[in-house]
Design an enzyme around this catalytic site. Structure first.
Site, PDB file in Angstrom:
ATOM      1  N   ASP A  31      58.346 -38.331-108.487  1.00  0.00           N
ATOM      2  CA  ASP A  31      57.791 -39.002-107.304  1.00  0.00           C
ATOM      3  C   ASP A  31      58.169 -38.189-106.073  1.00  0.00           C
ATOM      4  O   ASP A  31      59.245 -37.588-106.017  1.00  0.00           O
ATOM      5  CB  ASP A  31      58.329 -40.436-107.179  1.00  0.00           C
ATOM      6  CG  ASP A  31      57.377 -41.314-106.394  1.00  0.00           C
ATOM      7  OD1 ASP A  31      56.714 -42.182-107.004  1.00  0.00           O
ATOM      8  OD2 ASP A  31      57.257 -41.114-105.158  1.00  0.00           O
ATOM      9  N   ARG A 151      45.892 -51.229-117.948  1.00  0.00           N
ATOM     10  CA  ARG A 151      45.230 -52.548-117.990  1.00  0.00           C
ATOM     11  C   ARG A 151      46.223 -53.697-117.910  1.00  0.00           C
ATOM     12  O   ARG A 151      45.914 -54.822-118.303  1.00  0.00           O
ATOM     13  CB  ARG A 151      44.470 -52.703-119.311  1.00  0.00           C
ATOM     14  CG  ARG A 151      43.472 -51.636-119.577  1.00  0.00           C
ATOM     15  CD  ARG A 151      43.008 -51.737-120.996  1.00  0.00           C
ATOM     16  NE  ARG A 151      41.622 -52.164-121.088  1.00  0.00           N
ATOM     17  CZ  ARG A 151      40.996 -52.408-122.226  1.00  0.00           C
ATOM     18  NH1 ARG A 151      41.638 -52.295-123.370  1.00  0.00           N
ATOM     19  NH2 ARG A 151      39.742 -52.791-122.241  1.00  0.00           N
ATOM     20  N   LYS A 203      37.212 -49.600-117.147  1.00  0.00           N
ATOM     21  CA  LYS A 203      38.305 -50.155-116.335  1.00  0.00           C
ATOM     22  C   LYS A 203      37.743 -50.933-115.137  1.00  0.00           C
ATOM     23  O   LYS A 203      38.162 -52.056-114.837  1.00  0.00           O
ATOM     24  CB  LYS A 203      39.188 -49.005-115.853  1.00  0.00           C
ATOM     25  CG  LYS A 203      40.106 -49.338-114.710  1.00  0.00           C
ATOM     26  CD  LYS A 203      41.203 -50.265-115.142  1.00  0.00           C
ATOM     27  CE  LYS A 203      41.932 -50.840-113.947  1.00  0.00           C
ATOM     28  NZ  LYS A 203      43.086 -51.613-114.300  1.00  0.00           N
ATOM     29  N   ASN A 207      37.717 -55.388-114.139  1.00  0.00           N
ATOM     30  CA  ASN A 207      38.151 -56.079-112.922  1.00  0.00           C
ATOM     31  C   ASN A 207      36.964 -56.661-112.157  1.00  0.00           C
ATOM     32  O   ASN A 207      37.079 -57.706-111.519  1.00  0.00           O
ATOM     33  CB  ASN A 207      38.965 -55.128-112.045  1.00  0.00           C
ATOM     34  CG  ASN A 207      40.379 -54.958-112.584  1.00  0.00           C
ATOM     35  OD1 ASN A 207      40.805 -55.690-113.486  1.00  0.00           O
ATOM     36  ND2 ASN A 207      41.118 -53.998-112.064  1.00  0.00           N
ATOM     37  N   CYS A 257      43.809 -54.712-107.337  1.00  0.00           N
ATOM     38  CA  CYS A 257      42.861 -54.366-108.404  1.00  0.00           C
ATOM     39  C   CYS A 257      41.509 -55.043-108.194  1.00  0.00           C
ATOM     40  O   CYS A 257      40.523 -54.394-107.874  1.00  0.00           O
ATOM     41  CB  CYS A 257      43.468 -54.754-109.740  1.00  0.00           C
ATOM     42  SG  CYS A 257      45.152 -54.125-109.886  1.00  0.00           S
ATOM     43  N   ARG A 321      50.133 -57.275-101.812  1.00  0.00           N
ATOM     44  CA  ARG A 321      48.959 -56.425-101.611  1.00  0.00           C
ATOM     45  C   ARG A 321      47.656 -57.232-101.570  1.00  0.00           C
ATOM     46  O   ARG A 321      47.377 -58.001-102.475  1.00  0.00           O
ATOM     47  CB  ARG A 321      48.902 -55.358-102.704  1.00  0.00           C
ATOM     48  CG  ARG A 321      50.062 -54.359-102.586  1.00  0.00           C
ATOM     49  CD  ARG A 321      50.061 -53.369-103.710  1.00  0.00           C
ATOM     50  NE  ARG A 321      50.168 -53.997-105.013  1.00  0.00           N
ATOM     51  CZ  ARG A 321      49.983 -53.366-106.160  1.00  0.00           C
ATOM     52  NH1 ARG A 321      49.659 -52.102-106.159  1.00  0.00           N
ATOM     53  NH2 ARG A 321      50.124 -54.009-107.297  1.00  0.00           N
TER      54      ARG A 321
HETATM   55  N1  SAJ Z   1      42.355 -65.432-109.150  1.00  0.00           N
HETATM   56  C1  SAJ Z   1      41.584 -66.527-108.781  1.00  0.00           C
HETATM   57  N2  SAJ Z   1      41.056 -67.316-109.776  1.00  0.00           N
HETATM   58  C2  SAJ Z   1      41.289 -67.043-111.086  1.00  0.00           C
HETATM   59  C3  SAJ Z   1      42.068 -65.910-111.447  1.00  0.00           C
HETATM   60  C4  SAJ Z   1      42.581 -65.118-110.452  1.00  0.00           C
HETATM   61  O1  SAJ Z   1      41.358 -66.789-107.592  1.00  0.00           O
HETATM   62  O2  SAJ Z   1      40.808 -67.810-111.916  1.00  0.00           O
HETATM   63  C5  SAJ Z   1      42.903 -64.546-108.096  1.00  0.00           C
HETATM   64  C6  SAJ Z   1      44.430 -64.430-108.149  1.00  0.00           C
HETATM   65  O3  SAJ Z   1      45.037 -65.504-107.513  1.00  0.00           O
HETATM   66  C7  SAJ Z   1      44.654 -63.115-107.447  1.00  0.00           C
HETATM   67  C8  SAJ Z   1      43.446 -62.294-107.887  1.00  0.00           C
HETATM   68  O4  SAJ Z   1      42.476 -63.229-108.345  1.00  0.00           O
HETATM   69  O5  SAJ Z   1      44.621 -63.266-106.048  1.00  0.00           O
HETATM   70  C9  SAJ Z   1      43.740 -61.278-108.977  1.00  0.00           C
HETATM   71  O6  SAJ Z   1      44.627 -61.827-109.947  1.00  0.00           O
HETATM   72  P1  SAJ Z   1      44.483 -61.577-111.508  1.00  0.00           P
HETATM   73  O7  SAJ Z   1      45.612 -62.268-112.172  1.00  0.00           O
HETATM   74  O8  SAJ Z   1      43.123 -61.932-111.950  1.00  0.00           O
HETATM   75  O9  SAJ Z   1      44.562 -60.013-111.690  1.00  0.00           O
HETATM   76  P2  SAJ Z   1      45.554 -58.851-111.161  1.00  0.00           P
HETATM   77  O10 SAJ Z   1      44.906 -58.222-109.961  1.00  0.00           O
HETATM   78  O11 SAJ Z   1      46.946 -59.307-111.025  1.00  0.00           O
HETATM   79  O12 SAJ Z   1      45.458 -57.825-112.415  1.00  0.00           O
HETATM   80  C10 SAJ Z   1      44.178 -57.367-112.816  1.00  0.00           C
HETATM   81  C11 SAJ Z   1      44.057 -57.544-114.343  1.00  0.00           C
HETATM   82  N3  SAJ Z   1      42.663 -57.338-114.729  1.00  0.00           N
HETATM   83  C12 SAJ Z   1      42.003 -58.194-115.554  1.00  0.00           C
HETATM   84  O13 SAJ Z   1      42.494 -59.209-115.971  1.00  0.00           O
HETATM   85  C13 SAJ Z   1      40.615 -57.824-115.924  1.00  0.00           C
HETATM   86  C14 SAJ Z   1      44.982 -56.569-115.076  1.00  0.00           C
HETATM   87  O14 SAJ Z   1      44.787 -56.651-116.474  1.00  0.00           O
HETATM   88  C15 SAJ Z   1      44.712 -55.142-114.586  1.00  0.00           C
HETATM   89  O15 SAJ Z   1      45.564 -54.197-115.230  1.00  0.00           O
HETATM   90  C16 SAJ Z   1      44.993 -55.108-113.106  1.00  0.00           C
HETATM   91  O16 SAJ Z   1      44.053 -55.994-112.469  1.00  0.00           O
HETATM   92  C17 SAJ Z   1      44.824 -53.689-112.613  1.00  0.00           C
HETATM   93  O17 SAJ Z   1      45.856 -53.017-112.393  1.00  0.00           O
HETATM   94  O18 SAJ Z   1      43.697 -53.217-112.513  1.00  0.00           O
END
Ligand code: SAJ
Length: 418
Positions: A31, A151, A203, A207, A257, A321
């Site tokens: 890093d 992922r 990927k 998302n 993401c 973030r």
């Molecule tokens: N959220 C909602 N309603 C839901 C689910 C989530 O409003 O029903 C919101 C959450 O509160 C949050 C946002 O969406 O603000 C994202 O949260 P998340 O838990 O859906 O996902 P991340 O961003 O924490 O992680 C995602 C994941 N992608 C998928 O599930 C397809 C993870 O597997 C990925 O590795 C990650 O993005 C990434 O690094 O790309």
């Protein structure tokens, strides 16, 4: 064997370097942030990710994981640096290209380069391969190149990094095979081999799928609210259909993401990506909608005071973030609200519970931290001027009728004028 160099020791690079080191590889974590390297050398991780620090310390103090500010000679280089993007603008590949360039003085024939960072489709073809060729290499012949997007779900990274299936896109079949051998050493999930462009797209499609599905739920919430229909009950019942699976409406979509990656597709085909862009806009407008609800719930107060429960972008993670909570706070302050916050994951950025609640007119629950689910709201709201709670995540289920305290969620609001 000279081992593996992992470039970037953040959310993905540090867990990746750690699991590789604990699974028989000699790993150097690289890093450019020297302060971060100093902290890591002392065994301290910045990320509050369950099980990470313990595993990292084991890898470090048993001598399997080394730290460096520049890439060493290695067999394999894994690039896991951020690809930032401002809302709506194109992906900034600067860190990825810098990281790749920093490997060039060490890169020799037979080395493998893996990009784990999330990148727009065709980035390998249009930017990575030309950069390697300019340096005199022939990717696919003397240098093996693959894209293997991470992922893992923040909050469950150490489990998912081992258990999840992986998609491995190689420039050639040989490149995919070489990369697969690395992931096979620690990954219990299936490895699916494909080409570079498909891996890049998959990927982003994952998302984007989630973002669009949440946007649909959020849009339905606003429509149901106008029509006087309970969205929470409606989604629960719709999801009883065997082929329907709505995600949850909420205060908006955060994290680095879902709130960012869909734009990487939009930038490549703006004329075709209208649904994706609209979904982004629907989700980005949710904070404003929540603020409209707050105004309604505090109408009549000349100096309305609200308490935000949770600053993180989602529950049980210490991660700000793109958090909708921060946007909601900004909008509330701009509209003259006095705003306090309580978040057990950010004691330095928020107040103690009694201070946050004192004289408040409304608690807004913005993320689903376990602590918020189990609280005795009849009790804690006594310190408030107006005892009312807006639960935007539908996590509070009163086990007995609350006395003198109103509980609102997205399913039982009065129609909001917005
Ligand atoms: N959220 C909602 N309603 C839901 C689910 C989530 O409003 O029903 C919101 C959450 O509160 C949050 C946002 O969406 O603000 C994202 O949260 P998340 O838990 O859906 O996902 P991340 O961003 O924490 O992680 C995602 C994941 N992608 C998928 O599930 C397809 C993870 O597997 C990925 O590795 C990650 O993005 C990434 O690094 O790309």
């Amino acid at each position: 064997m000279e081992g593996i160099a992992v470039l970037g020791l953040g959310y993905i690079g540090l867990p990746t370097a750690t699991v590789l080191a604990l699974n028989g590889h000699t790993v150097t974590g690289v890093d450019t942030d020297r302060q971060l390297l100093k902290e890591l050398a002392g065994g301290k991780t910045r990320l509050q990710e369950p099980e990470l620090e313990t595993a990292f310390k084991e890898a470090l103090f048993t001598g399997h994981l080394h730290l460096a500010s520049r890439p060493p000679a290695a067999d394999t280089y894994i690039i896991a640096v951020p690809t930032p993007s401002k809302t709506g603008s194109s992906c900034d590949l600067g860190f990825v290209l810098e990281a790749l360039e920093s490997t060039l003085p060490c890169l020799v024939s037979g080395n493998l380069v893996i990009i784990e960072s999330t990148i727009p489709p065709l980035t390998c073809r249009e930017q990575i391969i030309p950069l390697l060729e300019k340096a005199g290499f022939h990717p696919g012949q003397d240098i093996f190149l693959a894209h293997c997007p991470e992922r893992v779900l923040p909050g469950c990274i150490m489990r998912e990094i081992v258990e999840n299936d992986r998609v491995i896109g190689g420039y050639t079949g040989g490149c995919s095979q070489r990369a697969a051998a690395i992931y096979r050493s620690f990954c219990l999930g299936n490895l699916f081999l494909t080409d570079l462009g498909t891996a890049e797209m998959v990927k982003l499609m994952e998302n984007t799928f989630r973002d669009v599905n949440i946007a649909l739920a959020n849009e339905m919430a606003r429509i149901c609210n106008r029509l006087g229909i309970n969205i929470l009950e409606a989604i629960a019942l719709a999801n009883r259909h065997p082929r329907v699976d709505y995600l949850s409406a909420g205060p908006g979509v955060g994290g680095h993401c879902l709130a960012v990656d869909p734009y990487f597709i939009v930038e490549k085909a703006p004329d075709l990506a209208s649904l994706i862009l609209t979904a982004r806009q629907v989700n980005s407008r949710m904070p404003e909608y929540i603020v409209d609800i707050c105004r309604q719930l505090t109408a009549g107060r000349s100096d309305p005071r609200v308490t935000l429960f949770g600053l993180s972008y989602k529950g049980n993670v210490a991660d700000l973030r793109e958090s909708p909570a921060l946007e909601i706070k900004r909008l509330l302050l701009a509209r003259g609200f006095v705003v306090t916050a309580y978040d057990p994951f950010f004691p330095d950025l928020s107040s103690s519970l009694p201070v946050a609640l004192s004289g408040s007119d409304l608690i807004i629950v913005l993320c689903e931290h376990d602590e918020f689910t189990g609280m005795d709201y009849s009790q804690i709201t006594r310190a408030m001027r107006t005892a009312q709670v807006l639960d935007t995540r539908d996590i509070i289920h009163p086990y007995q009728p609350w006395q003198d305290c109103m509980l609102y969620n997205l399913g039982n609001l009065k129609p909001v004028k917005s």
